[in-house]
Design a protein around this motif. Structure first.
Motif, PDB file in Angstrom:
ATOM      1  N   LEU A  14       0.826  -1.201   0.000  1.00  0.00           N
ATOM      2  CA  LEU A  14       0.000   0.000   0.000  1.00  0.00           C
ATOM      3  C   LEU A  14       0.862   1.254   0.000  1.00  0.00           C
ATOM      4  O   LEU A  14       0.616   2.187  -0.783  1.00  0.00           O
ATOM      5  CB  LEU A  14      -0.918  -0.005   1.230  1.00  0.00           C
ATOM      6  N   PHE A  15       1.888   1.254   0.840  1.00  0.00           N
ATOM      7  CA  PHE A  15       2.760   2.422   0.932  1.00  0.00           C
ATOM      8  C   PHE A  15       3.533   2.607  -0.372  1.00  0.00           C
ATOM      9  O   PHE A  15       3.671   3.731  -0.869  1.00  0.00           O
ATOM     10  CB  PHE A  15       3.728   2.262   2.102  1.00  0.00           C
ATOM     11  N   ALA A  18       1.312   4.087  -3.078  1.00  0.00           N
ATOM     12  CA  ALA A  18       1.084   5.516  -2.863  1.00  0.00           C
ATOM     13  C   ALA A  18       2.318   6.328  -3.238  1.00  0.00           C
ATOM     14  O   ALA A  18       2.212   7.405  -3.834  1.00  0.00           O
ATOM     15  CB  ALA A  18       0.697   5.772  -1.410  1.00  0.00           C
ATOM     16  N   TYR A  25      -2.152  11.184  -3.399  1.00  0.00           N
ATOM     17  CA  TYR A  25      -2.214   9.823  -2.868  1.00  0.00           C
ATOM     18  C   TYR A  25      -1.182   9.629  -1.760  1.00  0.00           C
ATOM     19  O   TYR A  25      -1.489   9.144  -0.666  1.00  0.00           O
ATOM     20  CB  TYR A  25      -1.961   8.790  -3.983  1.00  0.00           C
ATOM     21  N   TYR A  26       0.035  10.019  -2.047  1.00  0.00           N
ATOM     22  CA  TYR A  26       1.136   9.861  -1.097  1.00  0.00           C
ATOM     23  C   TYR A  26       1.024  10.873   0.041  1.00  0.00           C
ATOM     24  O   TYR A  26       1.182  10.534   1.218  1.00  0.00           O
ATOM     25  CB  TYR A  26       2.457  10.047  -1.842  1.00  0.00           C
ATOM     26  N   LEU A  29      -1.761  10.164   2.538  1.00  0.00           N
ATOM     27  CA  LEU A  29      -1.387   9.011   3.361  1.00  0.00           C
ATOM     28  C   LEU A  29      -0.406   9.429   4.456  1.00  0.00           C
ATOM     29  O   LEU A  29      -0.557   9.046   5.625  1.00  0.00           O
ATOM     30  CB  LEU A  29      -0.765   7.917   2.489  1.00  0.00           C
ATOM     31  N   LEU A  30       0.589  10.242   4.102  1.00  0.00           N
ATOM     32  CA  LEU A  30       1.559  10.668   5.106  1.00  0.00           C
ATOM     33  C   LEU A  30       0.928  11.603   6.134  1.00  0.00           C
ATOM     34  O   LEU A  30       1.272  11.543   7.320  1.00  0.00           O
ATOM     35  CB  LEU A  30       2.752  11.352   4.434  1.00  0.00           C
ATOM     36  N   LEU A  32      -2.140  11.444   7.117  1.00  0.00           N
ATOM     37  CA  LEU A  32      -2.904  10.543   7.981  1.00  0.00           C
ATOM     38  C   LEU A  32      -1.981   9.827   8.971  1.00  0.00           C
ATOM     39  O   LEU A  32      -2.297   9.715  10.166  1.00  0.00           O
ATOM     40  CB  LEU A  32      -3.657   9.527   7.125  1.00  0.00           C
ATOM     41  N   LEU A  33      -0.840   9.349   8.496  1.00  0.00           N
ATOM     42  CA  LEU A  33       0.117   8.687   9.390  1.00  0.00           C
ATOM     43  C   LEU A  33       0.627   9.654  10.456  1.00  0.00           C
ATOM     44  O   LEU A  33       0.811   9.263  11.618  1.00  0.00           O
ATOM     45  CB  LEU A  33       1.292   8.139   8.580  1.00  0.00           C
TER      46      LEU A  33
END
Length: 265
Positions: A14-15, A18, A25-26, A29-30, A32-33
């Protein structure tokens, strides 16, 4: 172990997807992390999510990590949020008559900077044109090679404890194996793309990524030991939380950016 491998493969795919896609997309995600990682940090310090200090620190974290340039707000100076955030946190301690403590304000400011700028640096590297994916793959390749090399070298050759009071399983031999593995991966990147990366710079990146990555791991181990917990969270079964998995990243990426080893222009 099966659960650990399955979770690692799924999360890794998944990572990687992204990262290859890049853009929102990337970056989302970051972001969110980063939000989850800061939540773990808040819990580690036994603070309430709805506390005014925590809410302000969360807002500061978002300002630091959010990709303003991609949103068309390139003039927004996210690095300049540190002083306003510190002033706001201190003001809250005064307004609450020290019910919100100075220690709490300091811990949250440190957490927002540590986690925020770590993830912001990852976004900055990936958004670098035209070779952002190359630099991102190089940095992560060195980090993961260092982790793998340290693990196997430690198991096969480890005799001398590196820092038993902090992380009893780590050895000097394992640390050296991690450095050598990162150097090897960095050299492969240089040979594959000599027009973008010289061997000298590649070796410097490999060394910095391995040493800083292992330091980041020790920092998180020390903090968990201080707080008396095994993992920072349960997001990834068999792996722990975001801070457990990203501890190396949060130190390596800002270092590579600040030293200019990875160019952002």
């Amino acid at each position: 172990m099966k659960q650990r491998i399955a979770t690692g493969l799924l999360a890794g795919l998944l990572f990687a997807a992204a990262a290859v896609l890049g853009g929102w997309y990337y970056n989302v995600l970051l972001l969110l992390l980063a939000l989850i990682g800061f939540y773990e940090y808040v819990r580690l310090n036994d603070m309430k999510l709805g506390h005014p200090l925590v809410l302000c620190a969360y807002a500061g974290l978002v300002v630091i990590v959010f990709p303003w340039e991609q949103a068309g707000l390139s003039a927004f100076p996210n690095q300049n949020v540190i002083w306003p955030l510190a002033a706001l946190l201190l003001a809250i301690t005064v307004l609450t008559k020290n019910k919100a403590t100075l220690d709490g304000a300091a811990l949250l400011l440190m957490g927002a900077v540590y986690i925020g700028f770590g993830f912001a640096a990852m976004i900055d590297v990936r958004d670098t044109e035209p070779n952002g994916l190359f630099w991102t793959a190089l940095a992560f390749g060195c980090i993961w090679a260092s982790d793998t090399g340290a693990y196997f070298a430690g198991r096969w050759l480890g005799r001398t404890k590196l820092w038993p009071a902090i992380s009893p399983n780590k050895t000097v031999e394992g640390a050296a194996g991690g450095v050598l593995a990162a150097l090897a991966v960095a050299a492969v990147f240089a040979l594959a793309a000599p027009e973008w990366l010289s061997v000298g710079r590649a070796l410097a990146i490999g060394l910095a990524a391995s040493v800083a990555g292992q330091l980041g791991d020790l920092i998180q181990s020390a903090y968990k030991r201080l707080r008396g917990v095994k993992d920072t969270g349960r997001l990834l079964p068999g792996h722990g939380g975001v801070l457990d998995r990203c501890d190396s990243w949060l130190i390596v990426f800002p270092l590579l950016v600040l030293t200019g080893l990875i160019p952002l222009a």
